[in-house]
Design a protein around this motif. Structure first.
Motif, PDB file in Angstrom:
ATOM      1  N   ASN A  70       1.149  -1.341  -0.416  1.00 50.91           N
ATOM      2  CA  ASN A  70      -0.011  -0.024   0.201  1.00 50.91           C
ATOM      3  C   ASN A  70       0.982   1.583  -0.173  1.00 50.91           C
ATOM      4  OD1 ASN A  70      -3.018  -0.775  -0.261  1.00 50.91           O
ATOM      5  ND2 ASN A  70      -3.616  -1.116   1.460  1.00 50.91           N
ATOM      6  N   PRO A  71       2.251   1.714   0.932  1.00 47.46           N
ATOM      7  CA  PRO A  71       2.130   2.955   1.219  1.00 47.46           C
ATOM      8  C   PRO A  71       3.530   2.617  -0.346  1.00 47.46           C
ATOM      9  CG  PRO A  71       2.911   1.634   3.214  1.00 47.46           C
ATOM     10  CD  PRO A  71       1.867   0.487   2.255  1.00 47.46           C
ATOM     11  N   GLU A  72       4.004   2.011  -0.350  1.00 49.11           N
ATOM     12  CA  GLU A  72       5.115   2.192  -1.859  1.00 49.11           C
ATOM     13  C   GLU A  72       4.379   2.374  -3.498  1.00 49.11           C
ATOM     14  OE1 GLU A  72       8.756  -0.503  -3.660  1.00 49.11           O
ATOM     15  OE2 GLU A  72       7.700  -1.293  -2.346  1.00 49.11           O
ATOM     16  N   LEU A  73       3.300   1.124  -3.372  1.00 48.23           N
ATOM     17  CA  LEU A  73       2.464   1.898  -4.511  1.00 48.23           C
ATOM     18  C   LEU A  73       1.631   3.491  -4.939  1.00 48.23           C
ATOM     19  CD1 LEU A  73       1.250   0.367  -7.387  1.00 48.23           C
ATOM     20  CD2 LEU A  73      -0.968  -0.714  -5.199  1.00 48.23           C
ATOM     21  N   ALA A  74       1.173   3.611  -3.612  1.00 46.67           N
ATOM     22  CA  ALA A  74       0.067   4.834  -3.557  1.00 46.67           C
ATOM     23  C   ALA A  74       1.620   6.120  -4.067  1.00 46.67           C
ATOM     24  CB  ALA A  74      -0.192   5.474  -2.300  1.00 46.67           C
TER      25      ALA A  74
ATOM     26  N   VAL B  35      -5.432   2.646  -0.658  1.00 45.13           N
ATOM     27  CA  VAL B  35      -5.109   1.226   0.349  1.00 45.13           C
ATOM     28  C   VAL B  35      -6.135   0.209  -1.008  1.00 45.13           C
ATOM     29  CG1 VAL B  35      -6.659   2.139   2.917  1.00 45.13           C
ATOM     30  CG2 VAL B  35      -7.815   2.275   0.542  1.00 45.13           C
ATOM     31  N   MET B  36      -4.578   0.209  -1.693  1.00 47.83           N
ATOM     32  CA  MET B  36      -5.399  -0.406  -2.669  1.00 47.83           C
ATOM     33  C   MET B  36      -5.110  -1.970  -2.874  1.00 47.83           C
ATOM     34  SD  MET B  36      -4.951   1.406  -5.855  1.00 47.83           S
ATOM     35  CE  MET B  36      -4.577   0.178  -6.770  1.00 47.83           C
ATOM     36  N   TYR B  37      -4.970  -2.380  -1.650  1.00 48.12           N
ATOM     37  CA  TYR B  37      -5.068  -3.758  -1.187  1.00 48.12           C
ATOM     38  C   TYR B  37      -6.564  -4.030  -1.203  1.00 48.12           C
ATOM     39  CZ  TYR B  37      -5.230  -8.047   1.274  1.00 48.12           C
ATOM     40  OH  TYR B  37      -5.414  -9.386   1.253  1.00 48.12           O
ATOM     41  N   GLU B  38      -7.017  -2.940   0.228  1.00 43.49           N
ATOM     42  CA  GLU B  38      -8.269  -3.128   0.948  1.00 43.49           C
ATOM     43  C   GLU B  38      -9.580  -3.239  -0.867  1.00 43.49           C
ATOM     44  OE1 GLU B  38      -5.515  -1.690   4.483  1.00 43.49           O
ATOM     45  OE2 GLU B  38      -5.668  -2.100   1.704  1.00 43.49           O
TER      46      GLU B  38
ATOM     47  N   VAL C 281       0.719  -5.761  -8.984  1.00 37.28           N
ATOM     48  CA  VAL C 281       1.829  -4.868  -9.124  1.00 37.28           C
ATOM     49  C   VAL C 281       2.629  -5.274  -9.997  1.00 37.28           C
ATOM     50  CG1 VAL C 281       1.553  -3.950  -6.999  1.00 37.28           C
ATOM     51  CG2 VAL C 281       2.646  -5.441  -6.991  1.00 37.28           C
ATOM     52  N   VAL C 282       4.087  -4.871 -10.561  1.00 39.79           N
ATOM     53  CA  VAL C 282       5.153  -5.015 -11.252  1.00 39.79           C
ATOM     54  C   VAL C 282       6.356  -5.120 -10.387  1.00 39.79           C
ATOM     55  CG1 VAL C 282       6.529  -5.239 -13.074  1.00 39.79           C
ATOM     56  CG2 VAL C 282       4.042  -4.059 -13.686  1.00 39.79           C
TER      57      VAL C 282
END
Length: 161
Positions: free
Chosen positions: A14-18, A44-47, A58-59
């Motif tokens: 979540n934090p890195e992806l955001a 909150v991409m996972y949720e 994710v890549v």
């Protein structure tokens, strides 16, 4: 390329992806209002994508998140239409065929979920992305579909699955 993998999003991403998604949106000059930049889901991409008929991939390159893309039912759309969402990659991921692999992964998931059409929104100046969308069979639309909240996006496309 052997250190690059595409996998499902995890809570730890979540934090890195955001940060990755926001960095790419800023780099591309995307307005912060009326686009994915303002989406609450970015944090909150996972949720967000752990719900029915949704997936986000994710890549990762040697453990570092360098981009991603997802599929979800089109908000206020029909049950057969999904949306390709938040497909963005850092500069280091571009030009390596990763976008096509990610696109295929997302569209395969959409078919598994019995969607028959995939919708997307983009910006006219995102030329590399638009080229990829055309390559895999997306066709332009004259107006938006559903209710994505992305009123600043100026191009809309659809693909039969």
């Amino acid at each position: 390329m052997d250190t690059i993998k595409i996998r499902a999003v995890t809570l730890e991403d979540n934090p890195e992806l955001a940060q990755v998604l926001r960095d790419v949106l800023v780099e591309m000059g995307v307005p912060k209002i009326g686009t994915a930049y303002a989406d609450i889901a970015l944090d909150v991409m996972y949720e967000t994508y752990s719900q029915s008929r949704k997936a986000y991939f994710v890549v990762e390159d040697a453990g570092k998140v360098i981009g991603g893309a997802g599929i979800a039912p089109l908000e206020d759309g029909d049950l057969n239409t999904c949306e390709l969402q938040k497909m963005y990659f850092l500069a280091e991921a571009r030009g390596k065929g990763i976008g096509l692999k990610m696109m295929n992964k997302c569209l395969d998931f959409a078919r598994e979920q019995a969607f028959t059409r995939c919708y997307l929104e983009t910006m006219p100046y995102m030329e590399a992305a638009r080229k990829l969308y055309h390559k895999v069979g997306f066709k332009p639309l004259d107006s938006p579909m559903g209710n994505t909240g992305h009123h600043s996006c100026q191009e809309w496309m659809i693909k039969k699955l």
